[in-house]
Design an enzyme around this catalytic site. Structure first.
Site, PDB file in Angstrom:
ATOM      1  N   GLY A  12       0.818  -1.396  -0.088  1.00 54.84           N
ATOM      2  CA  GLY A  12      -0.151  -0.144   0.145  1.00 54.84           C
ATOM      3  C   GLY A  12       0.729   1.064  -0.026  1.00 54.84           C
ATOM      4  O   GLY A  12       2.040   1.177  -0.299  1.00 54.84           O
ATOM      5  N   GLN A  13       0.085   2.478   0.155  1.00 59.00           N
ATOM      6  CA  GLN A  13       0.811   3.662   0.166  1.00 59.00           C
ATOM      7  C   GLN A  13       1.791   3.838   1.126  1.00 59.00           C
ATOM      8  O   GLN A  13       3.132   4.307   0.778  1.00 59.00           O
ATOM      9  CB  GLN A  13      -0.210   4.840   0.313  1.00 59.00           C
ATOM     10  CG  GLN A  13       0.480   6.204  -0.151  1.00 59.00           C
ATOM     11  CD  GLN A  13      -0.716   7.315   0.284  1.00 59.00           C
ATOM     12  OE1 GLN A  13      -1.678   7.295   1.180  1.00 59.00           O
ATOM     13  NE2 GLN A  13      -0.083   8.879   0.058  1.00 59.00           N
ATOM     14  N   ASP A  35       1.216  -9.085   1.869  1.00 60.86           N
ATOM     15  CA  ASP A  35      -0.090  -8.622   1.203  1.00 60.86           C
ATOM     16  C   ASP A  35      -1.032  -9.714   0.522  1.00 60.86           C
ATOM     17  O   ASP A  35      -0.435 -10.622   0.435  1.00 60.86           O
ATOM     18  CB  ASP A  35       0.285  -7.285   0.308  1.00 60.86           C
ATOM     19  CG  ASP A  35      -0.692  -6.256   0.191  1.00 60.86           C
ATOM     20  OD1 ASP A  35      -1.758  -6.694  -0.025  1.00 60.86           O
ATOM     21  OD2 ASP A  35      -0.499  -4.987   0.649  1.00 60.86           O
ATOM     22  N   ILE A  36      -2.105  -9.185   0.134  1.00 60.19           N
ATOM     23  CA  ILE A  36      -2.941  -9.968  -0.354  1.00 60.19           C
ATOM     24  C   ILE A  36      -2.754  -9.829  -1.896  1.00 60.19           C
ATOM     25  O   ILE A  36      -3.301 -10.541  -2.691  1.00 60.19           O
ATOM     26  CB  ILE A  36      -4.519  -9.877   0.143  1.00 60.19           C
ATOM     27  CG1 ILE A  36      -4.940  -8.345  -0.362  1.00 60.19           C
ATOM     28  CG2 ILE A  36      -4.858 -10.459   1.360  1.00 60.19           C
ATOM     29  CD1 ILE A  36      -6.389  -7.887  -0.377  1.00 60.19           C
ATOM     30  N   ASP A  53      -3.111 -13.458   3.758  1.00 59.14           N
ATOM     31  CA  ASP A  53      -4.453 -12.476   4.249  1.00 59.14           C
ATOM     32  C   ASP A  53      -4.348 -12.435   5.677  1.00 59.14           C
ATOM     33  O   ASP A  53      -4.422 -13.633   6.492  1.00 59.14           O
ATOM     34  CB  ASP A  53      -5.548 -13.287   3.657  1.00 59.14           C
ATOM     35  CG  ASP A  53      -6.818 -12.674   3.971  1.00 59.14           C
ATOM     36  OD1 ASP A  53      -7.005 -11.804   5.030  1.00 59.14           O
ATOM     37  OD2 ASP A  53      -8.009 -13.126   3.622  1.00 59.14           O
ATOM     38  N   TYR A 143     -14.738   4.106   9.276  1.00 60.56           N
ATOM     39  CA  TYR A 143     -13.145   3.947   9.456  1.00 60.56           C
ATOM     40  C   TYR A 143     -12.863   4.413  10.801  1.00 60.56           C
ATOM     41  O   TYR A 143     -11.967   3.968  11.536  1.00 60.56           O
ATOM     42  CB  TYR A 143     -12.848   4.723   8.219  1.00 60.56           C
ATOM     43  CG  TYR A 143     -11.265   4.978   8.456  1.00 60.56           C
ATOM     44  CD1 TYR A 143     -10.496   3.821   8.066  1.00 60.56           C
ATOM     45  CD2 TYR A 143     -10.675   6.146   8.506  1.00 60.56           C
ATOM     46  CE1 TYR A 143      -8.939   3.951   7.828  1.00 60.56           C
ATOM     47  CE2 TYR A 143      -9.174   6.448   8.642  1.00 60.56           C
ATOM     48  CZ  TYR A 143      -8.332   5.342   8.305  1.00 60.56           C
ATOM     49  OH  TYR A 143      -6.948   5.463   8.244  1.00 60.56           O
TER      50      TYR A 143
HETATM   51  N1  LIG Z   1      -2.531   6.886   3.721  1.00 59.99           N
HETATM   52  C1  LIG Z   1      -2.837   7.770   4.798  1.00 59.99           C
HETATM   53  O1  LIG Z   1      -3.126   9.199   4.448  1.00 59.99           O
HETATM   54  C2  LIG Z   1      -3.259   7.227   6.279  1.00 59.99           C
HETATM   55  C3  LIG Z   1      -3.613   8.107   6.915  1.00 59.99           C
HETATM   56  C4  LIG Z   1      -4.167   7.797   8.205  1.00 59.99           C
HETATM   57  C5  LIG Z   1      -3.963   6.211   8.621  1.00 59.99           C
HETATM   58  N2  LIG Z   1      -3.323   5.671   7.664  1.00 59.99           N
HETATM   59  C6  LIG Z   1      -3.498   4.057   7.982  1.00 59.99           C
HETATM   60  O2  LIG Z   1      -2.365   3.459   7.738  1.00 59.99           O
HETATM   61  C7  LIG Z   1      -2.441   2.418   7.212  1.00 59.99           C
HETATM   62  C8  LIG Z   1      -1.860   1.946   5.815  1.00 59.99           C
HETATM   63  O3  LIG Z   1      -2.393   2.785   5.079  1.00 59.99           O
HETATM   64  P1  LIG Z   1      -2.255   2.959   3.611  1.00 59.99           P
HETATM   65  O4  LIG Z   1      -2.467   4.204   3.263  1.00 59.99           O
HETATM   66  O5  LIG Z   1      -0.947   2.379   3.147  1.00 59.99           O
HETATM   67  O6  LIG Z   1      -3.205   2.152   2.931  1.00 59.99           O
HETATM   68  P2  LIG Z   1      -3.391   1.359   1.429  1.00 59.99           P
HETATM   69  O7  LIG Z   1      -5.053   1.118   1.098  1.00 59.99           O
HETATM   70  O8  LIG Z   1      -2.761   1.915   0.527  1.00 59.99           O
HETATM   71  O9  LIG Z   1      -2.617  -0.176   1.827  1.00 59.99           O
HETATM   72  C9  LIG Z   1      -3.379  -1.223   2.239  1.00 59.99           C
HETATM   73  C10 LIG Z   1      -2.841  -2.385   1.911  1.00 59.99           C
HETATM   74  O10 LIG Z   1      -3.454  -3.609   2.656  1.00 59.99           O
HETATM   75  C11 LIG Z   1      -3.683  -4.544   1.904  1.00 59.99           C
HETATM   76  N3  LIG Z   1      -4.649  -5.515   2.302  1.00 59.99           N
HETATM   77  C12 LIG Z   1      -5.875  -5.337   2.242  1.00 59.99           C
HETATM   78  N4  LIG Z   1      -6.416  -6.120   2.924  1.00 59.99           N
HETATM   79  C13 LIG Z   1      -5.575  -7.274   3.435  1.00 59.99           C
HETATM   80  C14 LIG Z   1      -5.478  -8.387   4.322  1.00 59.99           C
HETATM   81  N5  LIG Z   1      -6.836  -9.115   4.502  1.00 59.99           N
HETATM   82  N6  LIG Z   1      -4.327  -8.723   4.552  1.00 59.99           N
HETATM   83  C15 LIG Z   1      -3.095  -8.534   4.153  1.00 59.99           C
HETATM   84  N7  LIG Z   1      -3.244  -7.031   3.464  1.00 59.99           N
HETATM   85  C16 LIG Z   1      -4.233  -6.675   2.945  1.00 59.99           C
HETATM   86  C17 LIG Z   1      -4.012  -3.810   0.571  1.00 59.99           C
HETATM   87  O11 LIG Z   1      -3.626  -4.949  -0.529  1.00 59.99           O
HETATM   88  C18 LIG Z   1      -3.211  -2.688   0.437  1.00 59.99           C
HETATM   89  O12 LIG Z   1      -1.693  -3.077  -0.216  1.00 59.99           O
HETATM   90  C19 LIG Z   1      -3.940   1.903   7.280  1.00 59.99           C
HETATM   91  O13 LIG Z   1      -3.922   1.365   8.712  1.00 59.99           O
HETATM   92  C20 LIG Z   1      -4.470   3.286   7.256  1.00 59.99           C
HETATM   93  O14 LIG Z   1      -5.619   3.399   7.912  1.00 59.99           O
HETATM   94  C21 LIG Z   1      -3.194   5.950   6.499  1.00 59.99           C
END
Ligand SMILES: NC(=O)c1ccc[n+]([C@@H]2O[C@H](COP(=O)([O-])OP(=O)(O)OC[C@H]3O[C@@H](n4cnc5c(N)ncnc54)[C@H](O)[C@@H]3O)[C@@H](O)[C@H]2O)c1
Length: 315
Positions: A12-13, A35-36, A53, A143
């Site tokens: 993810g990001q 990751d999935i 997962d 959320y």
């Molecule tokens: N990006 C932001 O601005 C932000 C801000 C506040 C908090 N967060 C938190 O930071 C964390 C990461 O955020 P992000 O922006 O990288 O999210 P994202 O959506 O970019 O990445 C999440 C990743 O989790 C993977 N995923 C989904 N279901 C899964 C599972 N069952 N098992 C394993 N992997 C799985 C997805 O494939 C994805 O690659 C999250 O908890 C999010 O709530 C992010």
């Protein structure tokens, strides 16, 4: 003894940049990405990767035993905008993955956890400016409810079972390596891509919606800093407020115009406006500064310059 670290949601990001940074620091073989789905070439080629997962406790336990993992960074979650469309899926994903990791620590199968919270834990009744660490928290989004519950459970597992879990309330994160995954602050990334590719952007939030934001390098630095801090310095076992900058879409557009004078912005607010309206405008992160020496390095100007510089060869 080397420490083996598992990143869940590594593609993810945040997970992508976190994995690459940890691999650079400790050596690729010690940082297991999972990751999935598969991630970027950089990520896939720089160290071990497992399709995993994280809602599946047995599969998670198996990976942890196989690699002798002692630290887990749990980055898998469904983000704010997507979660409003799939409330039960979001709740199940966000809570079950957290319980799985907390229970593995309770069973002494891992030693330390990082789990990210968010400014979404706050709600419409929270003071909006310089939102304090401890204040009214009545989140109105799926959320936010999942993140606030997660914080309560982290603190509970620390108090009852001495689980060393550490957390930050990330603001909206701005980065160029990986696109954001369905949050309310995604506009602050998309705008740079569109500014370069089309010279114009239609924003899904109103022009005066001020939200707390942070550049990814700061977020990764904060994450490593809180994880490396001595245990006794971590006084908040729910999650720490964290801040860098706050701005509106209009201010961001003006800033981009400083570099790209022909850039144009339009506004067509959608359902994400209501989510944004329930969040703080700015955050007081005094406790993070005091407890583990937090200090942001990127303001809006530096963020814009870095984003445009890195994206211009890609778009
Ligand atoms: N990006 C932001 O601005 C932000 C801000 C506040 C908090 N967060 C938190 O930071 C964390 C990461 O955020 P992000 O922006 O990288 O999210 P994202 O959506 O970019 O990445 C999440 C990743 O989790 C993977 N995923 C989904 N279901 C899964 C599972 N069952 N098992 C394993 N992997 C799985 C997805 O494939 C994805 O690659 C999250 O908890 C999010 O709530 C992010």
């Amino acid at each position: 003894m080397p420490t083996y670290i598992l990143i869940i949601g590594a593609c993810g990001q945040i997970g992508t940049e976190l994995t690459l940074t940890l691999r650079e620091k400790h050596g690729g073989e010690y940082i297991i990405a999972s990751d999935i789905r598969e991630g970027s070439d950089d990520l896939m080629q720089s160290g071990p990767f497992e399709i995993l997962d994280a809602t599946n406790y047995d599969a998670l336990e198996e990976v942890i035993a196989y690699y002798d993992i002692s630290e887990v960074y749990l980055m898998a979650a469904m983000l704010s905008a997507t979660a409003e469309k799939f409330p039960m899926r979001a709740w199940n994903l966000n809570m079950n993955t957290l319980f799985n990791v907390l229970n593995l620590a309770k069973e002494k199968k891992i030693d330390k956890i990082f789990w990210p919270s968010s400014i979404a834990v706050f709600g419409p009744n929270t003071p909006k400016d310089d939102t304090p660490q401890n204040t009214i928290m009545e989140p109105s989004t799926v959320y936010g409810i999942s993140k606030q519950s997660g914080e309560r459970w982290c603190e509970y597992y620390f108090n009852k079972y001495n689980v060393d879990v550490r957390s930050i309330r990330y603001p909206g994160l701005i980065s160029w390596k990986t696109m954001p995954g369905g949050g309310t602050t995604d506009y602050a990334v998309e705008i740079y891509h569109k500014a370069l590719s089309e010279g114009a952007y239609t924003c899904f939030l109103e022009e005066d919606t001020k939200l707390p934001m942070m550049f990814m390098d700061d977020a990764i630095r904060a994450t490593l800093q809180i994880m490396e801090a001595p245990e006794e310095h971590i006084k908040e076992r729910s999650a720490y407020n964290l801040a860098a900058m706050s701005f509106t879409p209009k201010e961001m557009a003006e800033n981009i115009k400083g570099v790209l004078p022909k850039f144009k912005i339009a506004y067509e607010p959608d359902f994400r406006q209501e989510i944004a309206n329930s969040w703080p405008s700015s955050i007081d992160d005094t406790n993070a500064q005091k407890d583990w020496n937090w200090k942001a390095e990127f303001d809006l100007q530096k963020t814009t310059e870095t984003m445009l510089e890195n994206l211009k060869n890609r778009v």
